[in-house]
Design a protein around this motif. Sequence first.
Motif, PDB file in Angstrom:
ATOM      1  N   PHE A  36      -0.855  -0.547 -10.475  1.00 36.47           N
ATOM      2  CA  PHE A  36       0.504  -0.378  -9.974  1.00 36.47           C
ATOM      3  C   PHE A  36       0.578  -0.526  -8.459  1.00 36.47           C
ATOM      4  O   PHE A  36       1.617  -0.253  -7.853  1.00 36.47           O
ATOM      5  N   GLY A  37      -0.509  -0.964  -7.817  1.00 35.37           N
ATOM      6  CA  GLY A  37      -0.511  -1.171  -6.372  1.00 35.37           C
ATOM      7  C   GLY A  37      -0.192   0.083  -5.598  1.00 35.37           C
ATOM      8  O   GLY A  37       0.582   0.060  -4.642  1.00 35.37           O
ATOM      9  N   GLN A  38      -0.786   1.209  -5.994  1.00 35.67           N
ATOM     10  CA  GLN A  38      -0.426   2.500  -5.408  1.00 35.67           C
ATOM     11  C   GLN A  38      -1.249   2.839  -4.168  1.00 35.67           C
ATOM     12  O   GLN A  38      -2.473   2.913  -4.226  1.00 35.67           O
ATOM     13  N   ASN A  39      -0.544   3.033  -3.065  1.00 34.93           N
ATOM     14  CA  ASN A  39      -1.121   3.554  -1.822  1.00 34.93           C
ATOM     15  C   ASN A  39      -0.114   4.569  -1.296  1.00 34.93           C
ATOM     16  O   ASN A  39       0.988   4.206  -0.895  1.00 34.93           O
ATOM     17  N   PHE A  40      -0.468   5.847  -1.338  1.00 36.74           N
ATOM     18  CA  PHE A  40       0.475   6.912  -1.024  1.00 36.74           C
ATOM     19  C   PHE A  40       0.493   7.190   0.480  1.00 36.74           C
ATOM     20  O   PHE A  40      -0.554   7.322   1.119  1.00 36.74           O
ATOM     21  N   VAL A  41       1.711   7.306   1.049  1.00 36.74           N
ATOM     22  CA  VAL A  41       1.858   7.597   2.475  1.00 36.74           C
ATOM     23  C   VAL A  41       1.577   9.080   2.711  1.00 36.74           C
ATOM     24  O   VAL A  41       2.155   9.950   2.052  1.00 36.74           O
ATOM     25  N   VAL A 204       5.590  -2.786  12.432  1.00 42.77           N
ATOM     26  CA  VAL A 204       4.307  -2.834  11.725  1.00 42.77           C
ATOM     27  C   VAL A 204       3.826  -1.413  11.462  1.00 42.77           C
ATOM     28  O   VAL A 204       4.036  -0.513  12.278  1.00 42.77           O
ATOM     29  N   ILE A 205       3.189  -1.216  10.311  1.00 42.61           N
ATOM     30  CA  ILE A 205       2.647   0.081   9.912  1.00 42.61           C
ATOM     31  C   ILE A 205       1.136  -0.059   9.748  1.00 42.61           C
ATOM     32  O   ILE A 205       0.657  -0.941   9.028  1.00 42.61           O
ATOM     33  N   GLY A 206       0.383   0.808  10.394  1.00 40.18           N
ATOM     34  CA  GLY A 206      -1.075   0.754  10.310  1.00 40.18           C
ATOM     35  C   GLY A 206      -1.605   1.233   8.967  1.00 40.18           C
ATOM     36  O   GLY A 206      -0.883   1.838   8.167  1.00 40.18           O
ATOM     37  N   ARG A 207      -2.887   1.032   8.745  1.00 37.27           N
ATOM     38  CA  ARG A 207      -3.492   1.353   7.456  1.00 37.27           C
ATOM     39  C   ARG A 207      -3.812   2.834   7.295  1.00 37.27           C
ATOM     40  O   ARG A 207      -3.947   3.325   6.172  1.00 37.27           O
ATOM     41  N   ASN A 208      -3.948   3.539   8.414  1.00 41.32           N
ATOM     42  CA  ASN A 208      -4.436   4.915   8.342  1.00 41.32           C
ATOM     43  C   ASN A 208      -3.404   5.922   7.863  1.00 41.32           C
ATOM     44  O   ASN A 208      -3.708   7.104   7.722  1.00 41.32           O
ATOM     45  N   VAL A 209      -2.159   5.486   7.591  1.00 44.25           N
ATOM     46  CA  VAL A 209      -1.135   6.417   7.101  1.00 44.25           C
ATOM     47  C   VAL A 209      -1.106   6.465   5.579  1.00 44.25           C
ATOM     48  O   VAL A 209      -0.268   7.155   4.998  1.00 44.25           O
ATOM     49  N   PHE A 210      -2.019   5.739   4.924  1.00 48.32           N
ATOM     50  CA  PHE A 210      -2.049   5.669   3.469  1.00 48.32           C
ATOM     51  C   PHE A 210      -3.288   6.346   2.885  1.00 48.32           C
ATOM     52  O   PHE A 210      -4.341   6.418   3.522  1.00 48.32           O
ATOM     53  N   TRP A 211      -3.124   6.798   1.646  1.00 44.24           N
ATOM     54  CA  TRP A 211      -4.264   7.214   0.827  1.00 44.24           C
ATOM     55  C   TRP A 211      -4.139   6.549  -0.545  1.00 44.24           C
ATOM     56  O   TRP A 211      -3.131   6.741  -1.199  1.00 44.24           O
ATOM     57  N   PRO A 212      -5.125   5.753  -0.928  1.00 42.61           N
ATOM     58  CA  PRO A 212      -6.238   5.284  -0.103  1.00 42.61           C
ATOM     59  C   PRO A 212      -5.757   4.241   0.911  1.00 42.61           C
ATOM     60  O   PRO A 212      -4.719   3.620   0.721  1.00 42.61           O
ATOM     61  N   PRO A 214      -5.262   0.841   2.513  1.00 43.37           N
ATOM     62  CA  PRO A 214      -5.351  -0.536   2.003  1.00 43.37           C
ATOM     63  C   PRO A 214      -6.208  -1.404   2.921  1.00 43.37           C
ATOM     64  O   PRO A 214      -6.556  -0.997   4.035  1.00 43.37           O
ATOM     65  N   ASN A 215      -6.525  -2.582   2.449  1.00 48.81           N
ATOM     66  CA  ASN A 215      -7.338  -3.513   3.234  1.00 48.81           C
ATOM     67  C   ASN A 215      -6.495  -4.406   4.140  1.00 48.81           C
ATOM     68  O   ASN A 215      -7.036  -5.289   4.807  1.00 48.81           O
ATOM     69  N   VAL A 216      -5.181  -4.183   4.137  1.00 48.56           N
ATOM     70  CA  VAL A 216      -4.269  -5.010   4.931  1.00 48.56           C
ATOM     71  C   VAL A 216      -3.276  -4.117   5.653  1.00 48.56           C
ATOM     72  O   VAL A 216      -3.051  -2.965   5.274  1.00 48.56           O
ATOM     73  N   ASP A 217      -2.680  -4.651   6.705  1.00 44.74           N
ATOM     74  CA  ASP A 217      -1.622  -3.928   7.401  1.00 44.74           C
ATOM     75  C   ASP A 217      -0.306  -4.086   6.644  1.00 44.74           C
ATOM     76  O   ASP A 217      -0.135  -5.012   5.837  1.00 44.74           O
ATOM     77  N   SER A 218       0.613  -3.177   6.912  1.00 45.54           N
ATOM     78  CA  SER A 218       1.934  -3.229   6.299  1.00 45.54           C
ATOM     79  C   SER A 218       2.985  -3.466   7.369  1.00 45.54           C
ATOM     80  O   SER A 218       2.712  -3.335   8.568  1.00 45.54           O
ATOM     81  N   ALA A 219       4.176  -3.822   6.929  1.00 43.71           N
ATOM     82  CA  ALA A 219       5.271  -4.037   7.872  1.00 43.71           C
ATOM     83  C   ALA A 219       6.590  -3.684   7.197  1.00 43.71           C
ATOM     84  O   ALA A 219       6.687  -3.643   5.963  1.00 43.71           O
ATOM     85  N   LEU A 220       7.589  -3.440   8.014  1.00 39.70           N
ATOM     86  CA  LEU A 220       8.927  -3.115   7.521  1.00 39.70           C
ATOM     87  C   LEU A 220       9.812  -4.354   7.585  1.00 39.70           C
ATOM     88  O   LEU A 220       9.761  -5.115   8.546  1.00 39.70           O
ATOM     89  N   VAL A 221      10.618  -4.531   6.550  1.00 41.16           N
ATOM     90  CA  VAL A 221      11.610  -5.611   6.515  1.00 41.16           C
ATOM     91  C   VAL A 221      12.985  -4.991   6.322  1.00 41.16           C
ATOM     92  O   VAL A 221      13.200  -4.205   5.398  1.00 41.16           O
ATOM     93  N   ARG A 222      13.892  -5.323   7.215  1.00 41.73           N
ATOM     94  CA  ARG A 222      15.276  -4.867   7.118  1.00 41.73           C
ATOM     95  C   ARG A 222      16.139  -6.020   6.630  1.00 41.73           C
ATOM     96  O   ARG A 222      16.010  -7.152   7.105  1.00 41.73           O
ATOM     97  N   PHE A 223      17.039  -5.731   5.703  1.00 41.89           N
ATOM     98  CA  PHE A 223      17.886  -6.778   5.118  1.00 41.89           C
ATOM     99  C   PHE A 223      19.324  -6.293   5.039  1.00 41.89           C
ATOM    100  O   PHE A 223      19.595  -5.154   4.651  1.00 41.89           O
TER     101      PHE A 223
END
Length: 315
Positions: A36-41, A204-212, A214-223
């Motif tokens: 389910f692609g779960q990475n909890f903030v 952009v959101i760094g990786r260290n705010v997730f458990w576990p 992830p191997n990639v960085d995240s980002a926010l998209v506004r629409f």
Amino acid sequence: MEATAAADPATAGRLLGAADIRRIAAAAGVSPTKKFGQNFVIDPGTVRRIVREAGIGADSRVLEVGPGLGSLTLAILETGASMTAVEIDPPLAERLPDTIAEFMPEAATPERFGVVLHDALTVTPADLPRFADGRPFRLVANLPYNVATPIVLTLLERFANLDGFLVMVQKEVADRLSATPGSKIYGAPSVKLAWYGDAERAGVIGRNVFWPAPNVDSALVRFTRRDRFDPALREETFRLIDAAFGQRRKTLHAALKKLATPEAFAAAGIDPTRRGETLVIDDFVALARATRFSRDADADGSADAHPTTDSEAIA
């Protein structure tokens, strides 16, 4: 955007930290799954930032997809907004109301909060009665990386009153959704999202705010939704987009030879030697309109009709 309601520390519940996340997960027998692609903030500052960027306030109506253990859910409820969370994982959907009751009991009412066990890719207005009344609502979510694009496009198609979103996705997905013509990452998702409105990167959101982590960085998209086109042209337009980017190295003449005639290209004012990656959504819509007109004219033998504009068709 609506003004975000600030939480009153004296009355508001508290958000989830890393220790809370791990405790709740252990108590519920839940562990993050790749399925389910779960990475909890695990960082309260991050979820508050997402809600702030989304412009959520006390009068907002919010849909969250993939609430997980409730980190972002609590931050949304903290503003006074009402919301529904759609969760595909049964143990998480079952546990979420208990988390709300424990950490933010004032929001644990049917008027403020509800959770629906469902796949967001198959959800319809009938499944979400809170949003079936036509009044605007907004999507705010930390979306699973592998299904983020189909989720936002599906929800925009099925809910005409979804007036915008702020989602956290894999940085590569964020770049693709907000890409402009001519770039290597500009593709079908970029153009299809533009059919519904305007997207932009929101940080952009760094990786260290997730458990576990992830191997990639995240980002926010506004629409922001902007209904500019005749809905009857959407299927034809998307068919052209898929064909153009399915063979993006080919010219439009070659990639669309089974879909668009030379006359349609001429009527739309598009050079068929261009490639799909150079066209904006307005170009694809113009070609779809000309293609439909050409097909309809061939069917009824009419040669003196003229293609209508979107404004004429909607009127």
